[in-house]
Design a protein around this motif. Structure first.
Motif: not given
Length: 290
Positions: A13-14, A19-20, A76-77, A92-95
């Motif tokens: 998943x990395x 990219x996300x 997606x997140x 890190x935290x992103x959607x």
């Protein structure tokens, strides 16, 4: 959102998470860019590789703190976090842009937060995204505004700095003790990543250290403001054409004084989120390694 599945992050998943993250923060920086700020840029290939290596380090040391959200067969997140003795840190935290505001972020953040729920302290570096700020506030984090100090260093202002030297692996034990005093936990395995990314400068009396790559201050911790100023001046002396000092809270005004004396500029940028602690000082944190 019932069709979203939350599961532990894996090595596979990395690259998608990177990219996300790049897409989300580029879009955020573009939307909230101030006129005086430089134009947002995508990560370079070198920066992308370093991001992935750092995230794989979190997977190795703290697999229970790293999670992804899947919608169908697509990630997606995500959220990555780690524990260092008495402090939990959100790295890190992103959607994915276009899917934000639908509850995905809250779902993927919850298990990462649970990973550090039993620790008395928590740290995170927050952007200006209002949705994320509300989420952190509801989670019990007090938000402290930050400054970024930046610009060309006026070389004529540089003082003669003494009692500093190049650091190395033999310094890590006392540096970790200093981190414990400042934030409640050592950097431990994170020093390896910081050493690989730049130069380590320490005071000869072991009262402080700083990581710098000639363009950005990555991290600085000291016992007192005098040691912190000496280290920052040494970093500015080794600066290239332009230099940036991010993540400076108002409690670390010594850094503002140094930057203004060096004829640098300043702008407000982001927040330091803290739970169970006050802003550490003298201390300038790393954006992901805190």
């Amino acid at each position: 959102m019932p069709d979203v599945r939350i599961r532990p992050m894996t090595d596979a998943d990395v690259s998608t998470a990177e990219e996300i993250s790049d897409d989300a923060f580029f879009a955020l920086d573009t939307a909230h860019r101030l006129p005086s700020a430089p134009a947002p840029r995508r990560r370079s290939p070198e920066h992308r590789a370093a991001w992935c290596a750092r995230t794989r380090g979190f997977l190795a040391s703290d697999p229970d703190g790293c999670w992804v959200a899947e919608k169908g067969d697509e990630v997606v997140g995500f959220a990555t976090s780690f524990r260092r003795e008495r402090v939990w840190c959100l790295a890190t935290f992103a959607v994915r842009p276009g899917l934000q505001g639908a509850g995905i972020g809250a779902q993927v953040l919850d298990p990462a937060r649970a990973y550090g729920a039993d620790l008395p302290r928590g740290m995170l570096a927050a952007s200006v995204d209002p949705r994320a700020l509300r989420r952190y506030h509801r989670a019990g984090f007090r938000l402290h505004p930050q400054l970024t100090l930046h610009g060309a260093v006026e070389r004529s202002t540089l003082p003669r700095v003494g009692d500093v030297r190049e650091g190395g692996a033999d310094d890590l034990a006392w540096m970790d003790d200093l981190d414990r005093a400042r934030r409640g936990g050592p950097h431990g395995p994170d020093h390896e990543r910081l050493l690989a990314a730049g130069r380590l400068v320490v005071t000869t009396d072991r009262s402080g250290y700083a990581y710098t790559n000639g363009a950005t201050l990555a991290l600085l911790a000291a016992e007192d403001d005098d040691a912190a100023r000496r280290l920052l001046w040494e970093c500015l002396a080794g600066a290239g054409e332009r230099y940036e000092i991010p993540h400076v809270t108002s409690e670390n005004y010594w850094a503002v004084e140094v930057a203004l004396a060096a004829r640098m500029d300043l702008r407000a940028q982001g927040y330091l989120g803290l739970r169970g602690m006050t802003p550490p000082t003298p201390y300038v944190h790393h954006g992901a390694l805190l």
